[in-house]
Design an enzyme around this catalytic site. Structure first.
Site, short mmCIF file in Angstrom:
data_model
loop_
_atom_site.label_atom_id
_atom_site.label_comp_id
_atom_site.label_asym_id
_atom_site.label_seq_id
_atom_site.Cartn_x
_atom_site.Cartn_y
_atom_site.Cartn_z
CB THR A 194 96.28 -44.25 60.02
OG1 THR A 194 94.99 -44.31 60.99
CG2 THR A 194 95.94 -44.93 59.11
NE ARG A 222 86.08 -42.55 65.10
CZ ARG A 222 87.56 -42.50 64.18
NH1 ARG A 222 87.95 -43.56 64.09
NH2 ARG A 222 87.78 -41.19 63.82
N GLY A 224 86.15 -44.88 61.81
CA GLY A 224 86.65 -43.49 61.20
C GLY A 224 86.79 -43.60 59.72
CG ASP A 225 89.84 -41.37 57.70
OD1 ASP A 225 89.87 -41.72 58.74
OD2 ASP A 225 90.61 -41.16 57.04
N GLY A 246 94.42 -39.22 59.84
CA GLY A 246 94.16 -37.84 60.69
C GLY A 246 92.80 -37.98 61.03
N1 ASP Z 1 91.76 -41.46 60.60
C1 ASP Z 1 92.10 -42.66 61.25
C2 ASP Z 1 90.72 -42.53 62.20
O1 ASP Z 1 90.18 -41.65 62.26
C3 ASP Z 1 92.97 -42.23 62.58
C4 ASP Z 1 94.33 -41.87 61.99
O2 ASP Z 1 94.49 -41.63 60.73
O3 ASP Z 1 95.16 -40.91 62.76
O4 ASP Z 1 90.27 -43.67 62.54
#
Ligand code: ASP
Length: 326
Positions: A194, A222, A224-225, A246
């Site tokens: 990210t 999906r 994510g955060d 993450g």
């Molecule tokens: N946090 C991001 C997600 O889950 C991916 C990442 O930060 O590596 O989409």
């Protein structure tokens, strides 16, 4: 005549004094700080020296660009947006061009931004053709009454805002394609990465932003955060700005970005101890890998991760930039 001359001198002295007082009271000059990340993960540091130096050079390029904007008194939100745009265009990172592919072989991008001065925020998810998801998030914050737009609606909004669009294939790099093909073969666990940026400008305003292609092989729309305010991004001038990276599902469940701010506010912890506890104790105990970057209201910087690597760099006004991978 002499009387008039003295009168004019006094008049100009009073005017220039009041102008300079206004100037100093309007512009609260403090030292700025900027921190960026290019994702936490399991990068094989030292295996390919040329690639290592490309990552470091890219991080330095962005941090010095941000530094030059801050020197010109650009505000924190603008700097976050413009720095993330560069990271989104850099195919080395999993955001914008270079995003990982979903299970069906398409790119679906998420981003969010938050202004710590107003605590206004904007977020988008599931973009497929908008070149700069972070700018779409910024427009949601500035030009709508909403916080979060997703998929076709978010694309429509970006079109209405005349944001730059690219054909879906433009985002797909050979590296992402190879990774996807390997994973399709192995039906392996998802990989992530990210980009993020947190800034505290000379007026003491904090802003944070995060942009991502999400996790490779993600399914069924999906999200994510990264586009979720409080999970992947948070900013408030009262305590700190945070951008996370993450395994997003854990970052959502633990409301990570806001949890750092809450520990600081309610437990009076420093940004470093709050972030360190969440990343290296709370998330680690759940076997959740990742990390975060942050700046507090005094300009202190934190960069915590529990994976083997996190691309990251920071710079404080008047100091050298520092960039790291391990
Ligand atoms: N946090 C991001 C997600 O889950 C991916 C990442 O930060 O590596 O989409």
């Amino acid at each position: 005549m002499k009387k008039y001359f003295i009168f004019f001198l006094l008049f100009f002295a009073v005017i220039s004094c009041s102008v300079s007082n206004n100037h100093s009271s309007n512009i609260k000059q403090e030292k700025y700080s900027i921190v960026i990340h290019g994702g936490a993960g399991f990068y094989d540091y030292g295996k390919n020296l040329e690639l290592d130096s490309m990552y470091i050079a890219s991080l330095n390029q962005v941090i010095y660009f941000g530094d030059s904007l801050l020197q010109l008194n650009k505000n924190a939100v603008d700097v976050v947006e413009l720095c993330i745009q560069i990271l989104e265009d850099n195919p080395l990172f999993n955001a914008g061009r270079g995003s990982v592919l979903s299970e069906d072989g398409t790119v679906n991008m998420d981003a969010s931004i938050m202004d710590g001065k107003t605590t206004k925020a904007g977020a988008v998810a599931g973009l497929t053709t908008t070149r700069h998801p972070i700018t779409a998030a910024r427009r949601v914050m500035d030009s709508t009454v909403h916080v979060f737009l997703a998929t076709e609606g978010a694309e429509q909004f970006a079109t209405q805002q005349k944001l730059e669009k690219m054909p879906p294939n433009w985002f797909v790099t050979p590296k992402a394609l190879i990774l996807w093909q390997k994973e399709i073969e192995k039906i392996k666990k998802s990989k992530f990465g990210t980009v993020g940026c947190v800034v505290r400008d000379r007026k003491g305003n904090i802003a944070a932003g995060t942009s991502t292609g999400g996790m490779s092989m993600k399914k069924w729309g999906r999200i994510g955060d990264a586009p979720i305010i409080g999970a992947g991004t948070y900013a408030s001038n009262n305590n700190c700005g945070i951008s996370c990276t993450g395994h997003g599902e854990y970052f959502i469940r633990n409301v990570v970005a806001y949890d750092v701010a809450a520990r600081m506010e309610y437990l009076k912890e420093s940004i470093d101890s709050a972030a360190n506890y969440i990343v290296n104790t709370k998330l680690k105990n759940q076997k959740a890998s990742g990390g975060l970057i942050g700046i507090d209201k005094k300009g202190n910087i934190t960069m915590q991760f529990n994976s083997s690597s996190m691309f990251r760099a920071y710079k404080k006004e008047g100091e050298e930039a520092k960039a790291f991978i391990k």
